[in-house]
Design an enzyme around this catalytic site. Structure first.
Site, PDB file in Angstrom:
ATOM      1  N   VAL A  16      34.943  41.793  29.986  1.00  0.00           N
ATOM      2  CA  VAL A  16      36.293  41.236  29.966  1.00  0.00           C
ATOM      3  C   VAL A  16      37.313  42.190  29.372  1.00  0.00           C
ATOM      4  O   VAL A  16      38.473  41.832  29.210  1.00  0.00           O
ATOM      5  CB  VAL A  16      36.333  39.901  29.186  1.00  0.00           C
ATOM      6  CG1 VAL A  16      35.464  38.860  29.863  1.00  0.00           C
ATOM      7  CG2 VAL A  16      35.904  40.108  27.730  1.00  0.00           C
ATOM      8  N   GLU A  17      36.890  43.417  29.090  1.00  0.00           N
ATOM      9  CA  GLU A  17      37.836  44.395  28.549  1.00  0.00           C
ATOM     10  C   GLU A  17      38.018  45.543  29.543  1.00  0.00           C
ATOM     11  O   GLU A  17      38.763  45.415  30.499  1.00  0.00           O
ATOM     12  CB  GLU A  17      37.365  44.860  27.162  1.00  0.00           C
ATOM     13  CG  GLU A  17      37.399  43.712  26.151  1.00  0.00           C
ATOM     14  CD  GLU A  17      37.018  44.127  24.753  1.00  0.00           C
ATOM     15  OE1 GLU A  17      37.765  44.923  24.138  1.00  0.00           O
ATOM     16  OE2 GLU A  17      35.966  43.669  24.258  1.00  0.00           O
TER      17      GLU A  17
END
Length: 355
Positions: free
Chosen positions: A128-129
């Site tokens: 998610v980064e």
């Protein structure tokens, strides 16, 4: 108007007592160091680290850099409740500021990284980064850019210089320069008694007298001291506080997610209060939007105290005294590969399954 010698002496005595009392209240606070450089932090390494910090090509989609979530043009965070990574995905926690992050004994809210170098590795391969498949992909992406290869060789030598260890070493060297000294509090602590106004001094005295410095002491107001071990604090301490349910504070179990030990449930690293006025929203989940509300919440959940409006205003004024001087930064000119992108679009690209 005439003043007697006696009245003048009395005034000076009272002033001295007042200053001594204010200084006594500053005993748990220290001016922040102006440098944190390590041996080997050369100009070349710092400049390479700066380029890597700002380069979104270290992410899978070429859209997210370290600076995306830790914006050096502002408070070192991103102003969001939780940060947005590749493909618009968001993580579960608020991005901590990177300013003065060198003055911490551990990194991330749960302290799962002990060093800046180790911390820099994590987001690169987090779904998610930055979303890279692995660190080998990060290294391959860097090697595809000739200018980076030249910079790595100039910094680390010509033999196998482009490695993930060298990349995060450079990023950490750059981050060690991200210090904001000379705040009003710093100037006050080194003897300039005009640096803080009356409200800020009252706020400082209240900050110490009510127990805030149990956790927020030292030069970064996070309990850190040079060479100190990482410490973690239970949050919320008073779970019957109405703010616990209002802001859903117990949904995240904190450090136990990193250690696997249920005894670490709801323990978090104490964040720095330096430049706290610039890093809203607050807390690990970013659910509290204003500084005054954050102070009110901390009083209730950690101290079981309710401050008056005047006390809240004084404490907020003290927080303003923690804004330091930001170094002048120039944006790096990132190296590029002539005539060809290093970001390859997939013909089968579609929505991520991480939503």
């Amino acid at each position: 108007m005439k003043y007697s010698v006696t009245s003048i002496v009395q005034h000076l005595v009272l002033l001295a007592i007042s200053l001594a009392a204010a200084q006594a209240y500053a005993q748990d606070l220290e001016a922040i160091p102006k440098t944190a450089a390590k041996r080997g932090d050369s100009k070349e390494k710092i400049e390479l680290g700066k380029s890597l910090y700002f380069d979104p090509r270290l992410s899978a989609t070429g859209t997210v850099s370290c600076n995306s979530c830790h914006n050096l043009m502002e408070g070192g965070d991103d102003g969001r409740a939780t940060s947005m990574g590749v493909d618009g995905l968001t993580g579960p926690r608020n991005a901590p500021t990177v300013w003065n992050s060198v003055f911490q004994a551990s990194q991330f809210w749960d302290g799962r990284s002990a060093t800046l170098e180790d911390q820099a590795k994590g987001p690169m391969v987090a779904n998610v980064e930055m979303g890279m498949i692995g660190h080998d992909q990060v290294v391959s992406r860097i090697k595809d850019i000739p200018g980076y290869v030249v910079q790595f060789e100039a910094t680390f030598g010509k033999t196998d210089s482009v490695t993930i260890e060298n990349a995060v070493d450079a990023i950490a060297a750059f981050e060690r320069t991200l210090i904001t000294p000379n705040s009003a509090l710093d100037r006050y602590l080194v003897g300039d008694k005009q640096a803080m106004n009356e409200a800020q001094i009252r706020g400082m005295e209240l900050f110490e007298s009510t127990g805030c410095t149990e956790c927020h002491a030292g030069p970064a107001l996070n309990g850190w001291q040079p060479g100190s071990d990482a410490e973690f604090v239970d949050f919320p301490r008073f779970e019957d506080s109405p703010y616990v349910e209002k802001y859903d504070f117990v949904a995240d179990v904190g450090r136990s997610m990193a250690t696997g030990d249920n005894g670490d449930d709801h323990y978090f690293k104490t964040p720095t209060l330096r430049n706290i006025t610039l890093t809203a929203p607050y807390f690990h989940n970013g659910r509290v939007n204003s500084l005054t509300e954050a102070i009110r919440v901390m009083a209730s959940t950690q101290l079981d105290v309710k401050f008056t409006d005047q006390e809240l205003a004084d404490l907020a004024a003290f927080m303003e005294a923690l804004e330091g001087e930001f170094p002048n930064l120039t944006f790096p000119r990132l190296p590029s590969r002539s005539g060809e992108s290093v970001i390859h679009a997939s013909l089968n690209a579609g929505p991520s399954d991480q939503g």
